[in-house]
Design a protein around this motif. Structure first.
Motif, short mmCIF file in Angstrom:
data_model
loop_
_atom_site.label_atom_id
_atom_site.label_comp_id
_atom_site.label_asym_id
_atom_site.label_seq_id
_atom_site.Cartn_x
_atom_site.Cartn_y
_atom_site.Cartn_z
N HIS A 101 4.65 -30.47 -25.55
CA HIS A 101 3.65 -31.47 -25.16
C HIS A 101 4.21 -32.84 -24.82
O HIS A 101 3.46 -33.74 -24.45
CB HIS A 101 2.58 -31.62 -26.25
N GLY A 102 5.53 -33.05 -24.94
CA GLY A 102 6.06 -34.38 -24.64
C GLY A 102 5.77 -35.36 -25.77
O GLY A 102 5.45 -34.95 -26.89
N ILE A 103 5.84 -36.65 -25.45
CA ILE A 103 5.68 -37.68 -26.49
C ILE A 103 4.36 -38.44 -26.32
O ILE A 103 4.04 -38.91 -25.23
CB ILE A 103 6.84 -38.69 -26.43
N GLY A 104 3.62 -38.57 -27.40
CA GLY A 104 2.47 -39.47 -27.43
C GLY A 104 1.12 -38.81 -27.21
O GLY A 104 1.02 -37.68 -26.71
N ILE A 130 -1.51 -25.26 -33.97
CA ILE A 130 -0.65 -25.82 -35.02
C ILE A 130 0.43 -26.65 -34.34
O ILE A 130 1.18 -26.13 -33.51
CB ILE A 130 0.01 -24.74 -35.90
N ARG A 131 0.46 -27.95 -34.66
CA ARG A 131 1.55 -28.77 -34.12
C ARG A 131 2.68 -28.83 -35.14
O ARG A 131 2.44 -29.08 -36.33
CB ARG A 131 1.07 -30.19 -33.80
N ILE A 132 3.89 -28.60 -34.67
CA ILE A 132 5.06 -28.72 -35.54
C ILE A 132 5.96 -29.77 -34.90
O ILE A 132 6.26 -29.69 -33.70
CB ILE A 132 5.76 -27.35 -35.71
N GLY A 133 6.35 -30.77 -35.69
CA GLY A 133 7.14 -31.85 -35.09
C GLY A 133 8.05 -32.54 -36.08
O GLY A 133 8.20 -32.11 -37.24
N THR A 134 8.64 -33.62 -35.61
CA THR A 134 9.46 -34.46 -36.47
C THR A 134 8.71 -35.78 -36.67
O THR A 134 7.81 -36.11 -35.91
CB THR A 134 10.82 -34.76 -35.80
N CYS A 135 9.11 -36.52 -37.71
CA CYS A 135 8.39 -37.76 -37.99
C CYS A 135 9.25 -38.68 -38.84
O CYS A 135 10.30 -38.28 -39.36
CB CYS A 135 7.08 -37.44 -38.74
N THR A 205 2.89 -46.18 -29.89
CA THR A 205 4.20 -46.22 -29.21
C THR A 205 5.29 -45.92 -30.24
O THR A 205 5.06 -45.95 -31.45
CB THR A 205 4.50 -47.60 -28.58
N PHE A 206 6.48 -45.66 -29.73
CA PHE A 206 7.60 -45.31 -30.61
C PHE A 206 8.16 -46.56 -31.31
O PHE A 206 8.44 -46.53 -32.50
CB PHE A 206 8.71 -44.64 -29.77
N HIS A 207 8.32 -47.65 -30.57
CA HIS A 207 9.00 -48.81 -31.14
C HIS A 207 8.04 -49.75 -31.88
O HIS A 207 8.00 -49.75 -33.11
CB HIS A 207 9.76 -49.57 -30.03
N LEU A 240 4.77 -41.04 -40.23
CA LEU A 240 4.36 -41.62 -38.94
C LEU A 240 4.84 -40.72 -37.81
O LEU A 240 6.01 -40.31 -37.81
CB LEU A 240 5.03 -42.98 -38.71
N GLU A 241 3.96 -40.42 -36.89
CA GLU A 241 4.36 -39.72 -35.67
C GLU A 241 3.44 -40.19 -34.55
O GLU A 241 2.80 -41.24 -34.67
CB GLU A 241 4.41 -38.20 -35.87
N MET A 242 3.35 -39.43 -33.44
CA MET A 242 2.68 -39.99 -32.28
C MET A 242 1.65 -39.08 -31.59
O MET A 242 1.22 -39.40 -30.48
CB MET A 242 3.74 -40.41 -31.24
N GLU A 243 1.31 -37.95 -32.18
CA GLU A 243 0.39 -37.03 -31.48
C GLU A 243 -0.78 -36.51 -32.33
O GLU A 243 -1.77 -36.02 -31.78
CB GLU A 243 1.16 -35.80 -30.94
N SER A 244 -0.67 -36.60 -33.66
CA SER A 244 -1.65 -35.92 -34.52
C SER A 244 -3.11 -36.31 -34.23
O SER A 244 -4.01 -35.48 -34.26
CB SER A 244 -1.33 -36.21 -35.99
C1 R2B Z 1 7.98 -37.66 -33.21
O1 R2B Z 1 9.12 -37.74 -32.49
C2 R2B Z 1 8.81 -38.15 -31.15
C3 R2B Z 1 9.42 -39.49 -30.84
O2 R2B Z 1 10.82 -39.44 -30.97
C4 R2B Z 1 7.31 -38.16 -31.06
O3 R2B Z 1 6.82 -37.12 -30.25
C5 R2B Z 1 6.91 -37.90 -32.44
O4 R2B Z 1 5.64 -37.82 -32.78
#
Ligand code: R2B
Length: 303
Positions: A101-104, A130-135, A205-207, A240-244
């Motif tokens: 899905h990319g970022i954001g 189910i979203r699986i990601g890093t945070c 945003t990321f920053h 913290l992440e960017m899509e949930s």
């Molecule tokens: C976690 O990592 C990404 C940014 O590096 C972003 O998609 C997120 O939620």
């Protein structure tokens, strides 16, 4: 007049735009899944054959991770896929889709609409995201697996703020508690206390929206940043992440259960960016993937 009154009527959230789905307004003719690179056919039989038995739509950020996850379900030889240079959708099993899905929130939202349209047209029912990601973690160490209880906006509300036709609308955003609890139980049985169930701050945003000081400019002091993080912690936020939030808002509107599971790469109370070695971060990500694959396989038949 009636039309004028109807147009200017306001919903309880203070906008004339509804924050719930208005089924009668939805067009289902000639739908193009532009970012996945196909048009829904008039004759739905092939679509039904391929997608009607989907039970799990696994969402992750990158193409590479999507391939990696999909290959855990099947060999490449059998992997159905469709993609553009924007998004990737893989089907390792008849009942499983894996998508990047990319970022954001803006990026995931595009994909969610297109996947939903495809599955809806195929007549799939009884499926979930189910979203699986890093945070980043807040007071939890790298390697922690966070299962999101509530996805929260930057002002700590469980709703997605969006400008729609010039008006600010807040869409209620709820993840599915049964699906999440069942993932948590599965996770705890595999990894014990590494699994944490808590709230997730979904940053725009990321920053800057995540209080980072390593971007091109920084509009706050260290003290302001830490005070915000403390406020988040007191509200129950553990990562913290960017899509949930986009996923929670979307799934609430279309009535499809969704859950979010993220692996912590860095404790943001301690550091800006991950300090662990690359192989350790890889191991942490692997933990989350193993759990997800095991969970999905325990709920589907391999036909
Ligand atoms: C976690 O990592 C990404 C940014 O590096 C972003 O998609 C997120 O939620």
């Amino acid at each position: 007049c009636a039309i004028h009154c109807k147009q200017s009527a306001r919903f309880s959230h203070g906008s004339s735009i509804s924050n719930t789905h208005q089924p009668e307004q939805r067009s289902s003719d000639n739908v193009i899944l532009f970012h996945l690179g196909f048009r829904l056919p008039q004759d739905k039989s092939t679509l039904v054959q391929h997608l009607s038995s989907v039970r799990f739509v696994v969402l992750c950020g990158s193409f590479q991770r999507a391939h990696h996850i999909a290959k855990r379900f099947t060999s490449l030889k059998y992997l159905n896929h469709c993609h553009t240079d924007r998004y990737l959708l893989l089907q390792p099993l008849p009942s499983v889709l894996v998508a990047a899905h990319g970022i954001g929130t803006g990026s995931i939202d595009v994909l969610l609409h297109e996947i939903y349209n495809a599955l809806d047209a195929a007549g799939a029912s009884n499926w979930c995201f189910i979203r699986i990601g890093t945070c980043g973690g807040l007071g939890v160490p790298p390697g922690t697996l966070v299962f999101t209880r509530r996805a929260l906006s930057g002002d700590l509300k469980p709703s997605l703020r969006m400008f729609v036709l010039g008006e600010q609308v807040r869409f209620p955003a709820t993840l599915d508690s049964d699906l999440t609890n069942s993932l948590v139980s599965h996770g705890k049985a595999m990894y014990g206390s590494v699994c944490v169930h808590g709230d997730t701050l979904c940053a725009e945003t990321f920053h800057i929206a995540q209080g980072r000081t390593d971007g091109a400019f920084v509009p706050y002091t260290e003290e302001q940043k830490l005070s915000y993080f403390r406020r988040c912690r007191s509200a129950g936020v553990v990562n913290l992440e960017m899509e949930s939030l986009a996923l929670a808002a979307f799934s609430s509107r279309v009535n499809v259960p969704a859950a979010v599971l993220c692996v912590v790469l860095v404790d943001r109370l301690e550091h800006e960016t991950p300090v662990k070695q690359k192989h350790e971060l890889g191991m942490f990500e692997e933990r989350a993937i193993r759990l997800l694959v095991s969970y999905v396989l325990s709920h589907v038949t391999h036909a």
